[in-house]
Design an enzyme around this catalytic site. Structure first.
Site, PDB file in Angstrom:
ATOM      1  N   HIS A 263      88.052  74.754  51.625  1.00 12.98           N
ATOM      2  CA  HIS A 263      89.422  74.322  51.272  1.00 12.98           C
ATOM      3  C   HIS A 263      90.258  75.557  50.945  1.00 12.98           C
ATOM      4  CE1 HIS A 263      92.628  71.843  49.867  1.00 12.98           C
ATOM      5  NE2 HIS A 263      92.138  71.411  48.729  1.00 12.98           N
ATOM      6  N   HIS A 304      90.658  72.011  61.100  1.00 12.23           N
ATOM      7  CA  HIS A 304      91.361  71.263  60.052  1.00 12.23           C
ATOM      8  C   HIS A 304      91.041  69.778  60.224  1.00 12.23           C
ATOM      9  CE1 HIS A 304      94.545  69.776  57.436  1.00 12.23           C
ATOM     10  NE2 HIS A 304      94.604  71.002  56.947  1.00 12.23           N
ATOM     11  N   ASP A 362      95.169  79.215  56.394  1.00 14.33           N
ATOM     12  CA  ASP A 362      94.411  80.271  55.702  1.00 14.33           C
ATOM     13  C   ASP A 362      94.130  81.465  56.590  1.00 14.33           C
ATOM     14  OD1 ASP A 362      93.073  77.472  54.337  1.00 14.33           O
ATOM     15  OD2 ASP A 362      93.901  79.046  53.061  1.00 14.33           O
TER      16      ASP A 362
HETATM   17  C1  SDX Z   1      92.675  73.842  53.855  1.00 13.17           C
HETATM   18  O1  SDX Z   1      92.967  68.940  53.977  1.00 13.17           O
HETATM   19  C2  SDX Z   1      93.930  69.770  53.877  1.00 13.17           C
HETATM   20  O2  SDX Z   1      95.077  69.428  54.045  1.00 13.17           O
HETATM   21  C3  SDX Z   1      93.497  71.177  53.484  1.00 13.17           C
HETATM   22  C4  SDX Z   1      94.575  72.243  53.507  1.00 13.17           C
HETATM   23  C5  SDX Z   1      95.648  72.003  52.457  1.00 13.17           C
HETATM   24  O3  SDX Z   1      96.763  72.507  52.636  1.00 13.17           O
HETATM   25  O4  SDX Z   1      95.320  71.399  51.389  1.00 13.17           O
HETATM   26  O5  SDX Z   1      95.189  72.287  54.792  1.00 13.17           O
HETATM   27  C6  SDX Z   1      93.996  73.627  53.212  1.00 13.17           C
HETATM   28  O6  SDX Z   1      91.671  73.571  53.249  1.00 13.17           O
HETATM   29  C7  SDX Z   1      92.614  74.331  55.280  1.00 13.17           C
HETATM   30  C8  SDX Z   1      91.140  74.401  55.832  1.00 13.17           C
HETATM   31  C9  SDX Z   1      90.523  75.694  55.284  1.00 13.17           C
HETATM   32  N1  SDX Z   1      89.058  75.747  55.633  1.00 13.17           N
HETATM   33  C10 SDX Z   1      88.576  76.584  56.527  1.00 13.17           C
HETATM   34  O7  SDX Z   1      89.263  77.303  57.254  1.00 13.17           O
HETATM   35  C11 SDX Z   1      87.038  76.612  56.586  1.00 13.17           C
HETATM   36  C12 SDX Z   1      86.545  76.517  58.040  1.00 13.17           C
HETATM   37  N2  SDX Z   1      86.855  75.188  58.572  1.00 13.17           N
HETATM   38  C13 SDX Z   1      85.798  74.181  58.494  1.00 13.17           C
HETATM   39  O8  SDX Z   1      84.997  74.262  57.347  1.00 13.17           O
HETATM   40  C14 SDX Z   1      86.327  72.801  58.862  1.00 13.17           C
HETATM   41  O9  SDX Z   1      87.068  72.949  60.017  1.00 13.17           O
HETATM   42  C15 SDX Z   1      87.136  72.007  57.851  1.00 13.17           C
HETATM   43  C16 SDX Z   1      86.455  71.887  56.548  1.00 13.17           C
HETATM   44  C17 SDX Z   1      88.489  72.629  57.635  1.00 13.17           C
HETATM   45  C18 SDX Z   1      87.350  70.608  58.432  1.00 13.17           C
HETATM   46  O10 SDX Z   1      86.101  70.014  58.499  1.00 13.17           O
HETATM   47  P1  SDX Z   1      85.918  68.526  59.101  1.00 13.17           P
HETATM   48  O11 SDX Z   1      87.229  67.900  59.380  1.00 13.17           O
HETATM   49  O12 SDX Z   1      84.947  67.812  58.217  1.00 13.17           O
HETATM   50  O13 SDX Z   1      85.266  68.794  60.512  1.00 13.17           O
HETATM   51  P2  SDX Z   1      83.707  68.994  60.787  1.00 13.17           P
HETATM   52  O14 SDX Z   1      83.118  69.942  59.804  1.00 13.17           O
HETATM   53  O15 SDX Z   1      83.080  67.647  60.940  1.00 13.17           O
HETATM   54  O16 SDX Z   1      83.760  69.745  62.205  1.00 13.17           O
HETATM   55  C19 SDX Z   1      83.835  69.035  63.440  1.00 13.17           C
HETATM   56  C20 SDX Z   1      83.066  69.901  64.444  1.00 13.17           C
HETATM   57  C21 SDX Z   1      81.617  70.196  64.011  1.00 13.17           C
HETATM   58  O17 SDX Z   1      80.861  70.446  65.169  1.00 13.17           O
HETATM   59  P3  SDX Z   1      79.996  69.210  65.821  1.00 13.17           P
HETATM   60  O18 SDX Z   1      79.054  68.719  64.718  1.00 13.17           O
HETATM   61  O19 SDX Z   1      81.011  68.153  66.244  1.00 13.17           O
HETATM   62  O20 SDX Z   1      79.262  69.825  66.989  1.00 13.17           O
HETATM   63  O21 SDX Z   1      83.705  71.189  64.544  1.00 13.17           O
HETATM   64  C22 SDX Z   1      82.799  72.201  64.066  1.00 13.17           C
HETATM   65  C23 SDX Z   1      81.742  71.501  63.255  1.00 13.17           C
HETATM   66  O22 SDX Z   1      80.543  72.242  63.254  1.00 13.17           O
HETATM   67  N3  SDX Z   1      83.620  73.104  63.226  1.00 13.17           N
HETATM   68  C24 SDX Z   1      83.532  74.436  63.241  1.00 13.17           C
HETATM   69  C25 SDX Z   1      84.510  74.890  62.348  1.00 13.17           C
HETATM   70  N4  SDX Z   1      85.156  73.837  61.826  1.00 13.17           N
HETATM   71  C26 SDX Z   1      84.594  72.740  62.372  1.00 13.17           C
HETATM   72  N5  SDX Z   1      82.723  75.282  63.912  1.00 13.17           N
HETATM   73  C27 SDX Z   1      82.901  76.607  63.672  1.00 13.17           C
HETATM   74  N6  SDX Z   1      83.829  77.113  62.832  1.00 13.17           N
HETATM   75  C28 SDX Z   1      84.651  76.291  62.157  1.00 13.17           C
HETATM   76  N7  SDX Z   1      85.575  76.779  61.312  1.00 13.17           N
END
Ligand code: SDX
Length: 426
Positions: A263, A304, A362
């Protein structure tokens, strides 16, 4: 045409009420489903609306973000963080007089008293600033608990003013503690962002001298972070606040939730990742790791839960990053070229495209903050500062009308009932 939904439970057809949105998805009202002896199941709340709200609207497919109906691009370009804070809290843009009154009330409450400041004596210089900020916000509840009345609009607004006013001072105190320097008092002559930079980087006893470019860029970063509907930290504030607890304690809970690298902690993690990658030739190795299910590594700043094409804030952030890097003479920062190459390569790869993983706010905020001379451990503190008006607005929206304590149920997969076994028979 109103949406109609029926569900068939063991042959019994049930008409499910649909509540209509003013923008975006309608919702299936499942509140009475418990009477049919079944729960909905949605860990992570991908398809679940936890509340109704009038504050912020996001269209993840179109990359739209509206604060009280106003597009984020226009607010970032034309508004200020305090004007956006007023808009979030009151629902309308302020008149000139209303804004001046609001700015003055914020200015009058920025000071932290010397007794409270002793809280920071308990921390080591090496303590993470987010730990200090989280503790200090919770500590504010000790100052504002006697007159606690969450149903009183005056108390609600007073708490909002105190939190928006004091978070820059607390944030700066955490920074000064981490570098072993004395605290600097807020200067009422400065703007909100100028004051934060002055309290961080100024010298005791000297008049403030803050770069207008940097303070404007920082104010824009605050605006971009001000709210984002029911994200994890805002939902935490609502969950905690639903127990009728002190709002300062509820906001401290939200601050703790924001700290995580999934997050708000992602901006700090992005820099750690770019520093670890360190050169363009190593990007492929990390892209490979990001795709490897066996490897916990993720590309920080990518993906996201809601935005599935682009994060409109990242677009604004990216242009702001270039302006700051230009001003700071850091346009050839090697980390920026690693970031730009990483973004280009990731966008070309099927793995990221099919999962709709694009840079989020971010990804570029970290590079901008670094170029502004903000230390990496302070990145999520900046996010906390920006998000404060959003959190307290959602708390205020919730407690301003009838609400229920948030108490989800579960799918139980544990043991069935069984009898106790005496220890000498086990
Ligand atoms: C913020 O919610 C908000 O509004 C948050 C925010 C705000 O203003 O409050 O916008 C701020 O938190 C932005 C996000 C910051 N986080 C990151 O940058 C961390 C990296 N991102 C991931 O951890 C992830 O993308 C999330 C947490 C942001 C979202 O996760 P989800 O929606 O639960 O998606 P998921 O983990 O289920 O991913 C779906 C697929 C998976 O692969 P499969 O199982 O389908 O094969 O995408 C892959 C994941 O492994 N994946 C990634 C990835 N993010 C998702 N693979 C590699 N790198 C990534 N960053």
């Amino acid at each position: 045409m109103a949406q109609k939904v029926k569900i068939d439970i063991d042959g019994k057809l049930i008409d499910m009420p649909v509540l209509e949105a003013s923008e975006g998805f309608n919702v299936l009202d499942v509140r009475d489903l418990i009477n049919e002896g079944i729960f909905t199941y949605d860990p992570g709340f991908l398809s679940t609306a936890s509340c109704d709200s009038k504050v912020t609207f996001i269209d993840g497919d179109k990359g739209i973000l509206l604060y009280r109906g106003y597009p984020i691009e226009q607010l970032a370009e034309k508004s200020s963080h305090l004007e956006v804070s007023y808009l979030l809290l009151h629902g309308e843009l302020p008149t000139k007089t209303q804004l001046e009154t609001f700015e003055n009330s914020i200015n009058q409450h920025m000071q932290i008293d010397k007794q409270f400041a002793k809280l920071f004596d308990g921390f080591n210089e090496s303590s993470h600033p987010m730990a200090m900020v989280c503790a200090a916000i919770a500590g504010l509840a000790s100052l504002y608990h006697d007159d606690l009345d969450i149903s009183d609009p005056e108390y609600q607004m007073k708490a909002a003013i105190q939190l928006i006013a004091k978070i820059p001072t607390i944030a700066a105190m955490a920074y000064r503690k981490s570098i072993g320097k004395d605290f600097i008092d807020p200067d009422p002559e400065l703007t909100y962002a100028e004051n934060f930079l002055h309290m961080c980087f100024g010298e005791s006893g000297e008049t403030a001298s803050v770069s207008k470019t940097l303070s404007r860029a920082l104010d824009k970063i605050f605006i971009l972070h001000a709210d984002h509907e029911q994200n994890a930290s805002t939902s935490t504030v609502r969950m905690a606040g639903s127990t009728e607890c002190n709002p300062f304690a509820a906001i401290a809970a939200g601050t703790a939730a924001l700290w995580g690298p999934s997050h708000g902690g992602a901006n700090e993690a992005v820099l750690g990742m770019l520093i670890e990658i360190s050169e363009i030739s190593r990007i492929d190795e990390y892209i490979k790791r990001a795709k490897d299910k066996e490897d916990p590594f993720k590309l920080m700043g990518f993906g996201h839960r809601v935005y599935k094409n682009f994060d409109p804030r990242a677009t604004v952030m990216q242009s702001s990053a270039h302006a700051v890097l230009e001003e700071q003479g850091a346009s050839n920062d090697p980390l920026l070229s690693v970031a730009q190459s990483l973004e280009r390569i990731a966008r070309e790869q099927e793995y990221f495209v099919e999962r709709k993983l694009y840079p989020n706010i971010d990804f570029y905020s970290g590079i901008t903050l670094k170029a502004m001379g903000i230390p990496v451990p302070m990145f999520t503190v900046i996010f906390t500062l920006g998000r404060m008006p959003g959190w307290i607005t959602h708390w205020k929206e919730m407690v301003s009308s009838p609400f229920k304590i948030a108490r989800p149920r579960q799918l139980y997969l544990g043991e069935n009932s069984r009898n106790y076994i005496d220890i000498n028979k086990r």
